[in-house]
Design an enzyme around this catalytic site. Sequence first.
Site, PDB file in Angstrom:
ATOM      1  N   ASP A  13      40.069  26.084  41.981  1.00  0.00           N
ATOM      2  CA  ASP A  13      40.685  26.195  40.558  1.00  0.00           C
ATOM      3  C   ASP A  13      41.026  24.809  40.120  1.00  0.00           C
ATOM      4  O   ASP A  13      41.823  24.754  39.114  1.00  0.00           O
ATOM      5  CB  ASP A  13      41.879  27.121  40.320  1.00  0.00           C
ATOM      6  CG  ASP A  13      41.437  28.379  40.880  1.00  0.00           C
ATOM      7  OD1 ASP A  13      40.595  29.199  40.506  1.00  0.00           O
ATOM      8  OD2 ASP A  13      42.184  29.112  41.579  1.00  0.00           O
ATOM      9  N   LYS A  16      36.549  22.523  38.584  1.00  0.00           N
ATOM     10  CA  LYS A  16      35.287  21.907  38.879  1.00  0.00           C
ATOM     11  C   LYS A  16      34.158  21.986  37.858  1.00  0.00           C
ATOM     12  O   LYS A  16      33.406  21.435  37.772  1.00  0.00           O
ATOM     13  CB  LYS A  16      34.833  22.542  40.271  1.00  0.00           C
ATOM     14  CG  LYS A  16      35.478  22.382  41.351  1.00  0.00           C
ATOM     15  CD  LYS A  16      34.904  23.020  42.592  1.00  0.00           C
ATOM     16  CE  LYS A  16      35.384  24.443  42.651  1.00  0.00           C
ATOM     17  NZ  LYS A  16      36.641  24.658  42.754  1.00  0.00           N
ATOM     18  N   GLY A  40      34.525  31.397  39.983  1.00  0.00           N
ATOM     19  CA  GLY A  40      34.410  31.859  38.691  1.00  0.00           C
ATOM     20  C   GLY A  40      34.539  30.507  37.669  1.00  0.00           C
ATOM     21  O   GLY A  40      35.534  29.833  38.096  1.00  0.00           O
ATOM     22  N   HIS A  41      33.452  30.480  36.974  1.00  0.00           N
ATOM     23  CA  HIS A  41      33.823  29.103  36.060  1.00  0.00           C
ATOM     24  C   HIS A  41      33.412  29.269  34.652  1.00  0.00           C
ATOM     25  O   HIS A  41      32.195  29.917  34.594  1.00  0.00           O
ATOM     26  CB  HIS A  41      33.647  27.792  36.834  1.00  0.00           C
ATOM     27  CG  HIS A  41      32.103  27.045  36.587  1.00  0.00           C
ATOM     28  ND1 HIS A  41      31.464  26.705  37.706  1.00  0.00           N
ATOM     29  CD2 HIS A  41      31.389  26.667  35.510  1.00  0.00           C
ATOM     30  CE1 HIS A  41      30.411  26.208  37.166  1.00  0.00           C
ATOM     31  NE2 HIS A  41      30.296  26.212  35.908  1.00  0.00           N
ATOM     32  N   GLN A 223      35.347  27.204  45.305  1.00  0.00           N
ATOM     33  CA  GLN A 223      36.632  27.031  46.115  1.00  0.00           C
ATOM     34  C   GLN A 223      37.021  25.645  46.428  1.00  0.00           C
ATOM     35  O   GLN A 223      36.930  24.935  45.529  1.00  0.00           O
ATOM     36  CB  GLN A 223      36.637  28.050  47.142  1.00  0.00           C
ATOM     37  CG  GLN A 223      36.728  29.506  46.991  1.00  0.00           C
ATOM     38  CD  GLN A 223      35.253  30.159  47.020  1.00  0.00           C
ATOM     39  OE1 GLN A 223      34.319  29.730  47.716  1.00  0.00           O
ATOM     40  NE2 GLN A 223      35.120  31.003  46.117  1.00  0.00           N
TER      41      GLN A 223
END
Length: 429
Positions: A13, A16, A40-41, A223
């Site tokens: 988090d 990225k 998740g992005h 991650q």
Amino acid sequence: MSSIVIMGSQWGDEGKGKMTDYLAQDADMVVRFQGGNNAGHTITFNGNTYKLQLVPSGIFEPSKVNIIGNGVVVNPQALLKELQILKKAHVDTSNLKISSRAHLILPYHIQLDISQEKQRGKGKVGTTHNGIGPAYMDKAARIGIRMCDLLEKDTFAAKLKENLVQKNALFTKIYDEKPFDFDELFAQYYEYGQQLKPYVTDTSVLVNQALEKHQKVLFEGAQGVMLDLDHGTYPYVTSSNPIAGGALTGAGVGPQSLQRMVGICKVYSTRVGEGPFPTELKDETGDYIRQTAHEYGTVTGRPRRIGWFDAVAMRHAKRVSGMNCLSLNLLDILTGLKTIKICTAYELDGQKIDYYPASLKELERCRPVYEELPGWEENLTQMTKFEQLPENAQHFLKRIEEVTGLPLITVSVGPSREQTIILQDAWEE
Ligand code: IMP
């Protein structure tokens, strides 16, 4: 520079997504190499916001090839859902390629993840409940089902049957859960396989061809290094290798292929889930940062734990990952704080130490040694040059470079692409 690896340098988090989108603009190929839909992005494209979990972020440009490498664990249902959302938004997804060697996450992996966490009670890892660990467990135990197996009816049937004997025994005899029905699972997932078939190929061939042609290849890690299975705060880690080395095995390329290793980090630290966190702030400053920066998980919505910037963890991350530059996010969030702290060492049993202990017991006894720096009041969100930043902010950034031993290539002062101070073009030699 024809290859860049992006990786989180803390506990995930780190933001990225922003850097990946930015660097993907100039890339010919974007490659995911580990993790699964635990990542998740969020990407904003043409005024719409998309939450990508498996599909690499180059998908919005039809000219870019997007690879889901062999090191990724793929939940076919989740991937098809993501593809459907993209198709609905008229995003051409034909430039997506999935490794025939990627392992699958099946519903029993998700159930096992949930059951194991329940059984661990207070000692739970705090996983995302997406079946990541159990899927990698099966891979290591050599009973995993790969993408290529899913496409062969007989192979898939045989492997699924074999797996269900073992998994159903676990569910009924140990975890007090219902068993899975072979026919139902087989029919549903074979059909998913058929839908994914056009995307499946030997992606290592494609990545190596691109590298040989000196095309720009962006390896997109998920991650962060401190969640790495080997080098993170084990067992409070994920089950893959987010370090740059993970790109070698997870994409099927040789070590000479990786050139620039960009570590993404925040000006403070966060972590979700359980596990030691020496610089954790359980006070008003922590709450202030959480609220100001909206520090809640993209996948699970969980509030993130907040801590000061930890240079001991960063130096550990640098050493084990080969990181050779830093992209720093969220500088604007620190505006208004009277003083800002950087943890430069730990104190363990009265001794000053400079390494990140492997033992969790030792880590729990570590007390951060802080350096206090003066804060600033100015709003930074419109600043585009280093020289425009307040002197105290400049000093803070220089100290980050000094304590980590890594040059900064970008500093982010807001969420949009424009709110980035570029100190060096990452693609440049
Ligand atoms: P898992 O990857 O779901 O097995 O979760 C293992 C640990 O990694 C937990 O502490 C999760 O909160 C953490 N984790 C997994 N994915 C992410 C991520 O994308 N960002 C931050 N933490 C993550």
